[in-house]
Design a protein around this motif. Structure first.
Motif, PDB file in Angstrom:
ATOM      1  N   GLU A   4       0.837  -1.212   0.000  1.00 61.60           N
ATOM      2  CA  GLU A   4       0.000   0.000   0.000  1.00 61.60           C
ATOM      3  C   GLU A   4       0.867   1.255   0.000  1.00 61.60           C
ATOM      4  O   GLU A   4       0.582   2.216  -0.702  1.00 61.60           O
ATOM      5  CB  GLU A   4      -0.940  -0.009   1.210  1.00 61.60           C
ATOM      6  N   ARG A   5       1.919   1.255   0.756  1.00 57.73           N
ATOM      7  CA  ARG A   5       2.815   2.405   0.794  1.00 57.73           C
ATOM      8  C   ARG A   5       3.478   2.612  -0.567  1.00 57.73           C
ATOM      9  O   ARG A   5       3.607   3.740  -1.042  1.00 57.73           O
ATOM     10  CB  ARG A   5       3.868   2.231   1.878  1.00 57.73           C
ATOM     11  N   ALA A   6       3.874   1.532  -1.214  1.00 58.15           N
ATOM     12  CA  ALA A   6       4.487   1.623  -2.545  1.00 58.15           C
ATOM     13  C   ALA A   6       3.481   2.163  -3.563  1.00 58.15           C
ATOM     14  O   ALA A   6       3.830   2.973  -4.429  1.00 58.15           O
ATOM     15  CB  ALA A   6       5.009   0.257  -2.986  1.00 58.15           C
ATOM     16  N   ARG A   7       2.231   1.731  -3.460  1.00 57.41           N
ATOM     17  CA  ARG A   7       1.187   2.226  -4.365  1.00 57.41           C
ATOM     18  C   ARG A   7       0.961   3.719  -4.160  1.00 57.41           C
ATOM     19  O   ARG A   7       0.888   4.489  -5.116  1.00 57.41           O
ATOM     20  CB  ARG A   7      -0.124   1.467  -4.149  1.00 57.41           C
ATOM     21  N   ARG A   8       0.890   4.146  -2.916  1.00 59.67           N
ATOM     22  CA  ARG A   8       0.703   5.569  -2.623  1.00 59.67           C
ATOM     23  C   ARG A   8       1.885   6.391  -3.118  1.00 59.67           C
ATOM     24  O   ARG A   8       1.707   7.489  -3.647  1.00 59.67           O
ATOM     25  CB  ARG A   8       0.489   5.782  -1.123  1.00 59.67           C
ATOM     26  N   ALA A   9       3.093   5.875  -2.961  1.00 56.87           N
ATOM     27  CA  ALA A   9       4.283   6.582  -3.448  1.00 56.87           C
ATOM     28  C   ALA A   9       4.226   6.728  -4.967  1.00 56.87           C
ATOM     29  O   ALA A   9       4.586   7.783  -5.504  1.00 56.87           O
ATOM     30  CB  ALA A   9       5.547   5.844  -3.023  1.00 56.87           C
ATOM     31  N   ALA A  10       3.759   5.695  -5.661  1.00 59.41           N
ATOM     32  CA  ALA A  10       3.644   5.759  -7.124  1.00 59.41           C
ATOM     33  C   ALA A  10       2.618   6.811  -7.545  1.00 59.41           C
ATOM     34  O   ALA A  10       2.829   7.548  -8.514  1.00 59.41           O
ATOM     35  CB  ALA A  10       3.269   4.386  -7.684  1.00 59.41           C
ATOM     36  N   VAL A  11       1.513   6.901  -6.819  1.00 58.82           N
ATOM     37  CA  VAL A  11       0.491   7.919  -7.116  1.00 58.82           C
ATOM     38  C   VAL A  11       1.075   9.311  -6.909  1.00 58.82           C
ATOM     39  O   VAL A  11       0.925  10.196  -7.760  1.00 58.82           O
ATOM     40  CB  VAL A  11      -0.771   7.713  -6.237  1.00 58.82           C
ATOM     41  N   HIS A  12       1.763   9.517  -5.807  1.00 57.32           N
ATOM     42  CA  HIS A  12       2.367  10.825  -5.539  1.00 57.32           C
ATOM     43  C   HIS A  12       3.416  11.176  -6.588  1.00 57.32           C
ATOM     44  O   HIS A  12       3.507  12.328  -7.023  1.00 57.32           O
ATOM     45  CB  HIS A  12       2.970  10.877  -4.135  1.00 57.32           C
ATOM     46  N   ALA A  13       4.200  10.195  -7.003  1.00 51.26           N
ATOM     47  CA  ALA A  13       5.212  10.438  -8.039  1.00 51.26           C
ATOM     48  C   ALA A  13       4.543  10.832  -9.352  1.00 51.26           C
ATOM     49  O   ALA A  13       4.997  11.760 -10.041  1.00 51.26           O
ATOM     50  CB  ALA A  13       6.086   9.199  -8.233  1.00 51.26           C
ATOM     51  N   ALA A  14       3.460  10.155  -9.697  1.00 47.09           N
ATOM     52  CA  ALA A  14       2.744  10.483 -10.937  1.00 47.09           C
ATOM     53  C   ALA A  14       2.192  11.902 -10.886  1.00 47.09           C
ATOM     54  O   ALA A  14       2.232  12.638 -11.877  1.00 47.09           O
ATOM     55  CB  ALA A  14       1.614   9.479 -11.178  1.00 47.09           C
ATOM     56  N   LEU A  15       1.682  12.297  -9.739  1.00 46.78           N
ATOM     57  CA  LEU A  15       1.103  13.635  -9.600  1.00 46.78           C
ATOM     58  C   LEU A  15       2.159  14.710  -9.379  1.00 46.78           C
ATOM     59  O   LEU A  15       1.847  15.891  -9.375  1.00 46.78           O
ATOM     60  CB  LEU A  15       0.096  13.652  -8.453  1.00 46.78           C
ATOM     61  N   GLY A  53      -0.695   7.220 -19.865  1.00 40.65           N
ATOM     62  CA  GLY A  53      -0.228   5.890 -19.476  1.00 40.65           C
ATOM     63  C   GLY A  53       0.262   5.853 -18.041  1.00 40.65           C
ATOM     64  O   GLY A  53      -0.041   4.922 -17.288  1.00 40.65           O
ATOM     65  N   VAL A  54       1.029   6.872 -17.648  1.00 42.46           N
ATOM     66  CA  VAL A  54       1.517   6.956 -16.269  1.00 42.46           C
ATOM     67  C   VAL A  54       0.333   7.044 -15.304  1.00 42.46           C
ATOM     68  O   VAL A  54       0.272   6.317 -14.305  1.00 42.46           O
ATOM     69  CB  VAL A  54       2.457   8.171 -16.080  1.00 42.46           C
ATOM     70  N   LEU A  55      -0.629   7.893 -15.613  1.00 40.09           N
ATOM     71  CA  LEU A  55      -1.795   8.066 -14.741  1.00 40.09           C
ATOM     72  C   LEU A  55      -2.655   6.808 -14.702  1.00 40.09           C
ATOM     73  O   LEU A  55      -3.211   6.463 -13.651  1.00 40.09           O
ATOM     74  CB  LEU A  55      -2.620   9.272 -15.197  1.00 40.09           C
ATOM     75  N   GLU A  56      -2.756   6.122 -15.818  1.00 45.04           N
ATOM     76  CA  GLU A  56      -3.540   4.890 -15.866  1.00 45.04           C
ATOM     77  C   GLU A  56      -2.864   3.780 -15.053  1.00 45.04           C
ATOM     78  O   GLU A  56      -3.534   3.047 -14.321  1.00 45.04           O
ATOM     79  CB  GLU A  56      -3.721   4.458 -17.320  1.00 45.04           C
ATOM     80  N   ARG A  57      -1.551   3.662 -15.144  1.00 48.83           N
ATOM     81  CA  ARG A  57      -0.821   2.623 -14.411  1.00 48.83           C
ATOM     82  C   ARG A  57      -0.988   2.744 -12.901  1.00 48.83           C
ATOM     83  O   ARG A  57      -0.995   1.736 -12.189  1.00 48.83           O
ATOM     84  CB  ARG A  57       0.660   2.636 -14.767  1.00 48.83           C
ATOM     85  N   VAL A  58      -1.122   3.965 -12.390  1.00 46.31           N
ATOM     86  CA  VAL A  58      -1.287   4.134 -10.945  1.00 46.31           C
ATOM     87  C   VAL A  58      -2.755   4.201 -10.531  1.00 46.31           C
ATOM     88  O   VAL A  58      -3.059   4.422  -9.366  1.00 46.31           O
ATOM     89  CB  VAL A  58      -0.500   5.365 -10.411  1.00 46.31           C
ATOM     90  N   GLY A  59      -3.658   4.029 -11.485  1.00 44.23           N
ATOM     91  CA  GLY A  59      -5.084   3.945 -11.170  1.00 44.23           C
ATOM     92  C   GLY A  59      -5.812   5.256 -11.034  1.00 44.23           C
ATOM     93  O   GLY A  59      -6.916   5.293 -10.492  1.00 44.23           O
ATOM     94  N   ARG A  63      -9.201   4.856 -19.437  1.00 36.34           N
ATOM     95  CA  ARG A  63      -9.548   5.216 -20.812  1.00 36.34           C
ATOM     96  C   ARG A  63     -10.650   4.271 -21.240  1.00 36.34           C
ATOM     97  O   ARG A  63     -10.497   3.055 -21.200  1.00 36.34           O
ATOM     98  CB  ARG A  63      -8.335   5.111 -21.727  1.00 36.34           C
ATOM     99  N   ILE A  64     -11.784   4.844 -21.593  1.00 36.95           N
ATOM    100  CA  ILE A  64     -12.959   4.045 -21.934  1.00 36.95           C
ATOM    101  C   ILE A  64     -13.335   4.265 -23.396  1.00 36.95           C
ATOM    102  O   ILE A  64     -13.062   5.319 -23.959  1.00 36.95           O
ATOM    103  CB  ILE A  64     -14.164   4.405 -21.020  1.00 36.95           C
ATOM    104  N   VAL A  65     -13.970   3.253 -23.980  1.00 37.56           N
ATOM    105  CA  VAL A  65     -14.442   3.345 -25.354  1.00 37.56           C
ATOM    106  C   VAL A  65     -15.802   4.015 -25.336  1.00 37.56           C
ATOM    107  O   VAL A  65     -16.666   3.694 -24.524  1.00 37.56           O
ATOM    108  CB  VAL A  65     -14.534   1.939 -25.995  1.00 37.56           C
ATOM    109  N   ALA A  75     -10.993   9.772 -21.745  1.00 33.22           N
ATOM    110  CA  ALA A  75     -10.281   9.597 -20.476  1.00 33.22           C
ATOM    111  C   ALA A  75     -11.148  10.173 -19.369  1.00 33.22           C
ATOM    112  O   ALA A  75     -11.838  11.163 -19.563  1.00 33.22           O
ATOM    113  CB  ALA A  75      -8.932  10.325 -20.535  1.00 33.22           C
ATOM    114  N   HIS A  76     -11.126   9.509 -18.229  1.00 33.18           N
ATOM    115  CA  HIS A  76     -11.858  10.060 -17.084  1.00 33.18           C
ATOM    116  C   HIS A  76     -11.127   9.697 -15.807  1.00 33.18           C
ATOM    117  O   HIS A  76     -10.335   8.766 -15.774  1.00 33.18           O
ATOM    118  CB  HIS A  76     -13.317   9.594 -17.071  1.00 33.18           C
ATOM    119  N   ASP A  77     -11.420  10.484 -14.760  1.00 29.37           N
ATOM    120  CA  ASP A  77     -10.756  10.214 -13.478  1.00 29.37           C
ATOM    121  C   ASP A  77     -11.320   8.941 -12.908  1.00 29.37           C
ATOM    122  O   ASP A  77     -12.431   8.536 -13.201  1.00 29.37           O
ATOM    123  CB  ASP A  77     -10.910  11.403 -12.524  1.00 29.37           C
ATOM    124  N   HIS A  78     -10.548   8.315 -12.108  1.00 30.24           N
ATOM    125  CA  HIS A  78     -10.928   7.017 -11.550  1.00 30.24           C
ATOM    126  C   HIS A  78     -11.548   7.161 -10.202  1.00 30.24           C
ATOM    127  O   HIS A  78     -11.423   7.904  -9.398  1.00 30.24           O
ATOM    128  CB  HIS A  78      -9.684   6.144 -11.460  1.00 30.24           C
TER     129      HIS A  78
END
Length: 78
Positions: A4-15, A53-59, A63-65, A75-78
């Motif tokens: 969970e900490r690694a996931r949060r770090a990835a989100v912060h890095a993306a942002l 792609g970066v934003l999609e990888r961290v959730g 991207r929807i059809v 594209a829409h926010d998750h």
């Protein structure tokens, strides 16, 4: 806990990139097509694809059809 900490770090890095933060802020208000985002942020399509792609990888973005013609993507926010 570590996962969970690694996931949060990835989100912060993306942002941490101002363009990606602006894209997420924009998508909170409304879904956008890639061409709309490219125009709004003055980005080449390959650079926009990278940011999405970066934003999609961290959730943070999906991207929807389009349900209308099934060819356009939005594209829409998750």
């Amino acid at each position: 806990m570590h996962h969970e900490r690694a996931r949060r770090a990835a989100v912060h890095a993306a942002l941490g990139d101002p363009v990606r933060l602006a894209i997420v802020d924009d998508l909170v208000r409304s879904d956008r097509t890639p061409s709309e985002l490219a125009e709004r942020f003055d980005l080449a399509s390959n650079l926009l694809a990278h940011h999405l792609g970066v934003l999609e990888r961290v959730g943070l973005v999906d991207r929807i059809v389009s349900s209308g013609d099934r060819r356009r993507r939005r594209a829409h926010d998750h």
